[in-house]
Design a protein around this motif. Structure first.
Motif, PDB file in Angstrom:
ATOM      1  N   PRO A 136       6.224  -5.785   3.622  1.00 62.26           N
ATOM      2  CA  PRO A 136       6.277  -5.154   4.955  1.00 62.26           C
ATOM      3  C   PRO A 136       4.920  -5.296   5.670  1.00 62.26           C
ATOM      4  N   ALA A 137       4.958  -5.398   7.023  1.00 61.51           N
ATOM      5  CA  ALA A 137       3.726  -5.685   7.788  1.00 61.51           C
ATOM      6  C   ALA A 137       2.576  -4.701   7.509  1.00 61.51           C
ATOM      7  N   PRO A 138       2.837  -3.363   7.472  1.00 62.03           N
ATOM      8  CA  PRO A 138       1.695  -2.454   7.235  1.00 62.03           C
ATOM      9  C   PRO A 138       1.039  -2.702   5.864  1.00 62.03           C
ATOM     10  N   LEU A 139       1.888  -2.990   4.844  1.00 67.11           N
ATOM     11  CA  LEU A 139       1.331  -3.249   3.507  1.00 67.11           C
ATOM     12  C   LEU A 139       0.531  -4.553   3.507  1.00 67.11           C
ATOM     13  N   ALA A 140       1.029  -5.550   4.263  1.00 64.00           N
ATOM     14  CA  ALA A 140       0.313  -6.834   4.323  1.00 64.00           C
ATOM     15  C   ALA A 140      -1.076  -6.622   4.935  1.00 64.00           C
ATOM     16  N   SER A 141      -1.169  -5.804   5.995  1.00 61.27           N
ATOM     17  CA  SER A 141      -2.476  -5.551   6.635  1.00 61.27           C
ATOM     18  C   SER A 141      -3.406  -4.821   5.669  1.00 61.27           C
ATOM     19  N   LEU A 142      -2.827  -3.834   4.965  1.00 58.62           N
ATOM     20  CA  LEU A 142      -3.637  -3.061   4.014  1.00 58.62           C
ATOM     21  C   LEU A 142      -4.157  -3.970   2.895  1.00 58.62           C
ATOM     22  N   ALA A 143      -3.273  -4.877   2.420  1.00 60.41           N
ATOM     23  CA  ALA A 143      -3.664  -5.778   1.330  1.00 60.41           C
ATOM     24  C   ALA A 143      -4.776  -6.721   1.788  1.00 60.41           C
ATOM     25  N   THR A 144      -4.679  -7.192   3.042  1.00 62.15           N
ATOM     26  CA  THR A 144      -5.709  -8.093   3.559  1.00 62.15           C
ATOM     27  C   THR A 144      -7.060  -7.372   3.603  1.00 62.15           C
ATOM     28  N   LEU A 145      -7.007  -6.122   4.055  1.00 63.06           N
ATOM     29  CA  LEU A 145      -8.237  -5.319   4.125  1.00 63.06           C
ATOM     30  C   LEU A 145      -8.800  -5.077   2.716  1.00 63.06           C
ATOM     31  N   GLY A 146      -7.896  -4.770   1.786  1.00 60.10           N
ATOM     32  CA  GLY A 146      -8.312  -4.536   0.393  1.00 60.10           C
ATOM     33  C   GLY A 146      -8.923  -5.788  -0.208  1.00 60.10           C
ATOM     34  N   ASN A 147      -8.303  -6.924   0.066  1.00 57.64           N
ATOM     35  CA  ASN A 147      -8.789  -8.197  -0.469  1.00 57.64           C
ATOM     36  C   ASN A 147     -10.197  -8.495   0.068  1.00 57.64           C
ATOM     37  N   LEU A 148     -10.383  -8.183   1.361  1.00 59.12           N
ATOM     38  CA  LEU A 148     -11.703  -8.395   1.981  1.00 59.12           C
ATOM     39  C   LEU A 148     -12.741  -7.496   1.296  1.00 59.12           C
ATOM     40  N   SER A 149     -12.342  -6.257   1.062  1.00 58.17           N
ATOM     41  CA  SER A 149     -13.250  -5.305   0.432  1.00 58.17           C
ATOM     42  C   SER A 149     -13.646  -5.778  -0.980  1.00 58.17           C
ATOM     43  N   GLY A 205     -10.587  -1.593  -2.912  1.00 56.60           N
ATOM     44  CA  GLY A 205      -9.666  -2.642  -2.460  1.00 56.60           C
ATOM     45  C   GLY A 205      -8.628  -3.033  -3.499  1.00 56.60           C
ATOM     46  N   LEU A 206      -9.014  -2.975  -4.782  1.00 54.40           N
ATOM     47  CA  LEU A 206      -8.140  -3.515  -5.846  1.00 54.40           C
ATOM     48  C   LEU A 206      -6.698  -2.973  -5.863  1.00 54.40           C
ATOM     49  N   PRO A 207      -6.491  -1.643  -5.704  1.00 49.53           N
ATOM     50  CA  PRO A 207      -5.115  -1.142  -5.867  1.00 49.53           C
ATOM     51  C   PRO A 207      -4.105  -1.733  -4.883  1.00 49.53           C
ATOM     52  N   VAL A 208      -4.556  -2.292  -3.742  1.00 45.03           N
ATOM     53  CA  VAL A 208      -3.564  -2.805  -2.777  1.00 45.03           C
ATOM     54  C   VAL A 208      -3.488  -4.337  -2.754  1.00 45.03           C
ATOM     55  N   THR A 209      -4.373  -5.011  -3.498  1.00 46.80           N
ATOM     56  CA  THR A 209      -4.398  -6.481  -3.390  1.00 46.80           C
ATOM     57  C   THR A 209      -3.165  -7.144  -4.008  1.00 46.80           C
ATOM     58  N   PHE A 210      -2.383  -6.386  -4.815  1.00 43.19           N
ATOM     59  CA  PHE A 210      -1.195  -6.997  -5.451  1.00 43.19           C
ATOM     60  C   PHE A 210      -0.285  -7.643  -4.407  1.00 43.19           C
ATOM     61  N   ALA A 211      -0.270  -7.063  -3.194  1.00 41.07           N
ATOM     62  CA  ALA A 211       0.653  -7.587  -2.169  1.00 41.07           C
ATOM     63  C   ALA A 211       0.248  -8.986  -1.697  1.00 41.07           C
ATOM     64  N   MET A 212      -1.035  -9.357  -1.913  1.00 42.80           N
ATOM     65  CA  MET A 212      -1.475 -10.708  -1.510  1.00 42.80           C
ATOM     66  C   MET A 212      -0.743 -11.768  -2.333  1.00 42.80           C
ATOM     67  N   TRP A 218      10.675  -4.933  -5.455  1.00 39.29           N
ATOM     68  CA  TRP A 218      10.081  -4.130  -6.532  1.00 39.29           C
ATOM     69  C   TRP A 218       9.653  -5.003  -7.703  1.00 39.29           C
ATOM     70  N   ALA A 219      10.511  -5.984  -8.045  1.00 37.06           N
ATOM     71  CA  ALA A 219      10.176  -6.843  -9.194  1.00 37.06           C
ATOM     72  C   ALA A 219       8.887  -7.606  -8.916  1.00 37.06           C
ATOM     73  N   SER A 220       8.782  -8.162  -7.702  1.00 37.53           N
ATOM     74  CA  SER A 220       7.590  -8.941  -7.370  1.00 37.53           C
ATOM     75  C   SER A 220       6.352  -8.029  -7.281  1.00 37.53           C
ATOM     76  N   ALA A 221       6.513  -6.859  -6.637  1.00 36.88           N
ATOM     77  CA  ALA A 221       5.367  -5.948  -6.477  1.00 36.88           C
ATOM     78  C   ALA A 221       4.845  -5.497  -7.847  1.00 36.88           C
ATOM     79  N   LEU A 222       5.781  -5.102  -8.740  1.00 37.66           N
ATOM     80  CA  LEU A 222       5.347  -4.575 -10.041  1.00 37.66           C
ATOM     81  C   LEU A 222       4.735  -5.677 -10.916  1.00 37.66           C
ATOM     82  N   THR A 223       5.284  -6.908 -10.823  1.00 42.16           N
ATOM     83  CA  THR A 223       4.697  -8.020 -11.571  1.00 42.16           C
ATOM     84  C   THR A 223       3.249  -8.220 -11.140  1.00 42.16           C
ATOM     85  N   HIS A 224       3.025  -8.177  -9.836  1.00 39.05           N
ATOM     86  CA  HIS A 224       1.655  -8.407  -9.349  1.00 39.05           C
ATOM     87  C   HIS A 224       0.744  -7.207  -9.609  1.00 39.05           C
TER      88      HIS A 224
END
Ligand code: HEM
Length: 406
Positions: A239-252, A224-231, A177-183
């Motif tokens: 978690p793997a599903p969030l990592a895939s979503l973040a990769t897709l968001g980053n691409l977008s 894409g922006l709301p999910v790129t924090f996980a990158m 949570w600390a890392s996710a919220l910081t990003h």
């Protein structure tokens, strides 16, 4: 009263200068082993917070207000921006001395630097409220759409910061949570607020007749922006599903920004050619994002040197140079072209020098010379800023961001 917005440009340049010199101190410490009693971590925090809150934030607010709010309704903007500067400058020495450390005040342990800089957030909300009230129901061109979206991301990013501050009081001791919220806070602030608002400023200074409102590339970036924090988070925490979503968001986001930079580069003409360099930096940054998304083994944030060059390509190369070049076109008494060119060359050289800290340079080449060279290169953007500041102070009587007429 409206004319009072003219203080923003010199005050923001002064913050830039102090923050840049703080970055130079960091480089001096690494090169010569002397930081005059300040810790590296605190110097870095003081540098990044003063840059974030004292440089693009007030300048973007002043320009957005000048473009979107009629002069007679800008009364509240000046005190709001003063508050932003107050928060940025009050927290600077506190970050330099204490960083995120808590201090005993009475019976409570308080992170005083964080509290001082939170003053900023109240001013951001006040700005958003005034902006929403004064622009409600008015037609939006592309710059207007980008300003609306950038302010939305400013508010979203601040929610990450509040939530982060609440973790301890709520007894939540979680690295994830600390890392996710910081990003969420840092990434939405820089990639959402700064990048979208700066794009809005650039669209505002380019010929407008071809700009209806939104564009599909802006939708790609915002989706894409709301999910790129996980990158930015350590991969072990994602978690793997969030990592895939973040990769897709980053691409977008990357594809959207490449398209937007191309649209703007194709529009450059003799009046605004100085914007070529920042747009090229935006293109490079976005290309980095696309490459990162398409290459599973490659992650910008996991390689510290690469993260540094990526951050500075976006914040110094794109946002800062673009604001300086656009101010020339938005401020009535012109900022001198020579100063903008000097700054552009200095900033580009400094960013290019950061390649020394990336895997592009073989590890066994790196030695004490690298840190000494990085120190000298960190100085090269300074003459341009000093020139701009002298220009700004000299012309302050005549210049006014508020006199911009769309
Ligand atoms: C003259 C221009 C600049 C200089 C000399 C400079 C220098 C530095 C240095 C030395 C660091 C620490 C490097 C490390 O951790 O190894 C740093 C980090 C950073 N800088 Fe800059 N910088 C400049 C411009 C900017 C601008 C314009 C911004 C933002 C608007 C910015 C935001 C940051 C951020 C966010 C970090 C990373 C902080 C962290 O990871 O905690 N910098 N900079």
């Amino acid at each position: 009263m409206n004319r009072d917005l003219r203080f923003v440009w010199p005050a923001a340049l002064a913050c830039f200068l102090l923050a840049a010199l703080t970055g130079v101190l960091y480089r001096y410490g690494l090169a010569f082993g002397e930081t005059f009693g300040f810790s590296f971590v605190n110097i870095r925090h003081a540098h990044s917070h003063l840059m974030y809150f004292g440089w693009p934030t007030p300048v973007l607010m002043a320009i957005i207000a000048a473009i979107r709010i009629p002069p007679e309704r800008r009364r509240a903007i000046s005190p709001i921006i003063w508050t932003v500067f107050a928060g940025a400058t009050a927290s600077y020495p506190l970050f330099l001395l204490f960083g995120y450390q808590t201090m005993a005040i009475g019976s409570a342990e308080l992170p005083i630097a964080v509290i001082a800089s939170s003053l900023n957030m109240l001013a951001w909300y006040a700005f958003v409220v005034v902006y929403a009230k004064e622009t409600r129901g008015t037609a939006r061109d592309r710059a207007g759409v980008l300003f609306d979206l950038s302010l939305l991301f400013l508010v979203l990013s601040s929610l990450g910061a509040w939530a982060l501050a609440l973790l301890k009081p709520l007894g939540i001791d979680s690295d994830i949570w600390a890392s996710a919220l910081t990003h969420i806070f840092l990434d939405l602030f820089s990639e959402g607020w700064f990048v979208l608002a700066t794009l809005g400023v650039i669209f505002a200074v380019m010929p407008r007749d071809r700009d209806a409102g939104g564009h599909w590339s802006i939708a790609l970036v915002c989706a894409g922006l709301p999910v790129t924090f996980a990158m930015g988070m350590p991969s072990a925490l994602v978690p793997a599903p969030l990592a895939s979503l973040a990769t897709l968001g980053n691409l977008s986001v990357g594809v959207g920004l490449i398209v937007l930079s191309m649209i703007l580069i194709r529009r450059l003409d003799s009046a605004n050619w100085l914007l070529f360099v920042p747009l090229a930096f935006l293109f490079l940054k976005a290309t980095g994002q696309v490459s990162e998304s398409l290459t599973p083994a490659f992650s910008i944030t996991s390689i510290p040197g690469l993260r540094l060059i990526y951050l500075h390509a976006m914040l110094l190369g794109f946002v800062s140079i673009a604001l300086m070049a656009s101010a020339r076109l938005l401020v009535e008494a012109p900022v001198s072209k020579g100063a903008v060119i000097t700054f552009t060359i200095g900033a580009t050289a400094m960013i290019a020098s950061l390649i020394m800290f990336t895997p592009l340079i073989p590890f066994d080449w790196i030695g004490s010379w690298t840190f000494r060279a990085a120190f000298w290169f960190s100085l090269v953007p300074i003459p341009g800023v000093v020139w701009l500041l002298i220009d700004a102070v000299r012309t302050a009587r005549r210049a006014s961001i508020t006199t911009f007429r769309p």
